[in-house]
Design a protein around this motif. Structure first.
Motif, short mmCIF file in Angstrom:
data_model
loop_
_atom_site.label_atom_id
_atom_site.label_comp_id
_atom_site.label_asym_id
_atom_site.label_seq_id
_atom_site.Cartn_x
_atom_site.Cartn_y
_atom_site.Cartn_z
N PHE A 10 46.50 56.34 -5.95
CA PHE A 10 45.34 55.61 -5.44
C PHE A 10 44.36 56.62 -4.87
O PHE A 10 44.74 57.41 -3.99
CB PHE A 10 45.76 54.65 -4.33
N GLY A 13 42.59 55.21 0.47
CA GLY A 13 43.77 54.59 1.10
C GLY A 13 43.38 53.57 2.15
O GLY A 13 43.91 53.57 3.25
N THR A 17 44.19 49.22 -0.94
CA THR A 17 45.34 50.07 -1.27
C THR A 17 46.53 49.68 -0.40
O THR A 17 47.67 49.56 -0.89
CB THR A 17 44.98 51.55 -1.08
N ALA A 21 49.97 48.31 -1.99
CA ALA A 21 51.20 49.08 -1.78
C ALA A 21 52.26 48.19 -1.13
O ALA A 21 53.43 48.18 -1.55
CB ALA A 21 50.91 50.31 -0.92
N ILE A 33 54.23 55.93 -5.15
CA ILE A 33 52.82 55.62 -4.92
C ILE A 33 52.22 56.80 -4.16
O ILE A 33 52.66 57.12 -3.06
CB ILE A 33 52.65 54.33 -4.07
N VAL A 35 48.82 58.50 -2.46
CA VAL A 35 47.52 58.06 -1.95
C VAL A 35 46.71 59.27 -1.50
O VAL A 35 47.20 60.12 -0.74
CB VAL A 35 47.68 57.07 -0.77
N ASP A 37 43.22 60.24 0.40
CA ASP A 37 42.14 59.71 1.25
C ASP A 37 41.72 60.81 2.21
O ASP A 37 42.55 61.62 2.63
CB ASP A 37 42.62 58.48 2.04
N ALA A 71 40.08 53.32 -5.66
CA ALA A 71 40.04 52.29 -4.61
C ALA A 71 39.17 52.75 -3.45
O ALA A 71 39.53 52.60 -2.28
CB ALA A 71 41.46 51.97 -4.14
#
Ligand SMILES: NC(=O)c1ccc[n+]([C@@H]2O[C@H](COP(=O)([O-])OP(=O)(O)OC[C@H]3O[C@@H](n4cnc5c(N)ncnc54)[C@H](OP(=O)(O)O)[C@@H]3O)[C@@H](O)[C@H]2O)c1
Length: 268
Positions: A10, A13, A17, A21, A33, A35, A37, A71
């Motif tokens: 992703f 975050g 997201t 998740a 997963i 992430v 960010d 995202a």
């Protein structure tokens, strides 16, 4: 990490997201997963909540992912994709944008080396009941379409749409409608003399259980209205007064404003 790891990355975050998740974990999905960010504290919170992994280095995170999900907010998409291109990573086959209103052609213009899908999940996916409309570039293979659908089906039903329908459904399927209507009905209930708690219980029954009954019964809205509203009775008078006050007009105006906002995003 390699592509066979079936990791999902992703980019961003934030709210959606976090909801996705959590929904994936609730569904028992144990795949990695990742992430990415710019706010490490957000990713750490998701790490605690849904056992996501922090993607510190963008290039290696992209190269370790089987699927990439954009995202970030619509206004940040160009910048985010420019970062992806600049890092020089080999891109995964499946790239999905969640950005409201950003058309496939804009995504393709920013990052053309991949075939794009769009999805518009709802935060209700956190409890496994999020409706996710999806659409695809023509060139996305059947197998990849199935993979995208299966991914979102883990957190609720999926609707296949044509891209030109995405703005309308984005404005309509938002769970905010439920909260907005609940707040308005509960406020009117309090004005009519109920306390806060009772007002919310009554309003939630009217909206949530009424709609649950519609789904469970298979009856049409007309049949249910006929059952619930005695001619000349209180419900009939309430609905008629709401309609005279412009209820339908207000809802239609709201949806038009939502679609217009999505169209603005397309010009970003
Ligand atoms: N929320 C929903 O219910 C929902 C539902 C369906 C689809 N969507 C779509 O999903 C997208 C995300 O929405 P959201 O509500 O989850 O947004 P959000 O809570 O603001 O999360 C986005 C996160 O991405 C970060 N970010 C932005 N640009 C970045 C960059 N270049 N590098 C690293 N991190 C970056 C943001 O940081 P900054 O705050 O510093 O920018 C923020 O932490 C939107 O496009 C929206 O249209 C949302």
């Amino acid at each position: 990490m390699n592509r066979e790891s079936e990791a999902t990355l992703f980019l961003g975050g934030g709210r959606i997201t976090g909801a996705l998740a959590a929904g994936l974990r609730l569904a028992g999905d144990k795949r990695t997963i990742l992430v990415y960010d710019r706010h490490p504290e957000k990713v750490r919170a998701l790490q605690r909540e849904s056992s996501v992994e922090v993607a510190r280095d963008l290039k290696s995170a992209i190269e370790g992912a089987e699927m990439l999900i954009v995202a970030v907010r619509p206004g940040s998409v160009k910048e985010m994709l420019a970062q992806v291109v600049a890092c020089g990573a080999a891109l995964p086959r499946l790239c999905i944008s969640l950005a409201a209103g950003i058309p496939l052609k804009n995504l393709q213009a920013s990052m053309g080396a991949v075939r794009w899908s769009r999805a518009m999940p709802s935060p209700v996916c956190r409890i496994g009941r999020g409706l996710t409309p999806v659409c695809f570039e023509r060139s996305v293979t059947k197998a990849d379409r199935v993979r995208v659908r299966k991914f979102f089906e883990l957190v609720g039903p999926v609707l296949d749409l044509r891209e030109e329908q995405m703005d309308a459904i984005t404005a309509v399927h938002s769970s905010t409608h439920g909260y907005h209507a609940l707040a308005a009905l509960a406020k009117a209930a309090q004005d009519a003399g109920l306390n806060h708690k009772t007002a919310l219980i009554a309003a939630a029954h009217a909206l949530g259980d009424g709609i649950f009954y519609w789904r469970a019964s298979g009856l049409s809205l007309d049949e249910l209205l006929e059952e619930a509203a005695t001619p000349g009775g209180i419900a009939a008078a309430t609905m008629a007064a709401m309609d005279r006050a412009g209820y339908l007009r207000a809802v239609a105006r709201g949806i038009r404003a939502g679609v217009k906002q999505a169209q603005k995003n397309a010009r970003r």
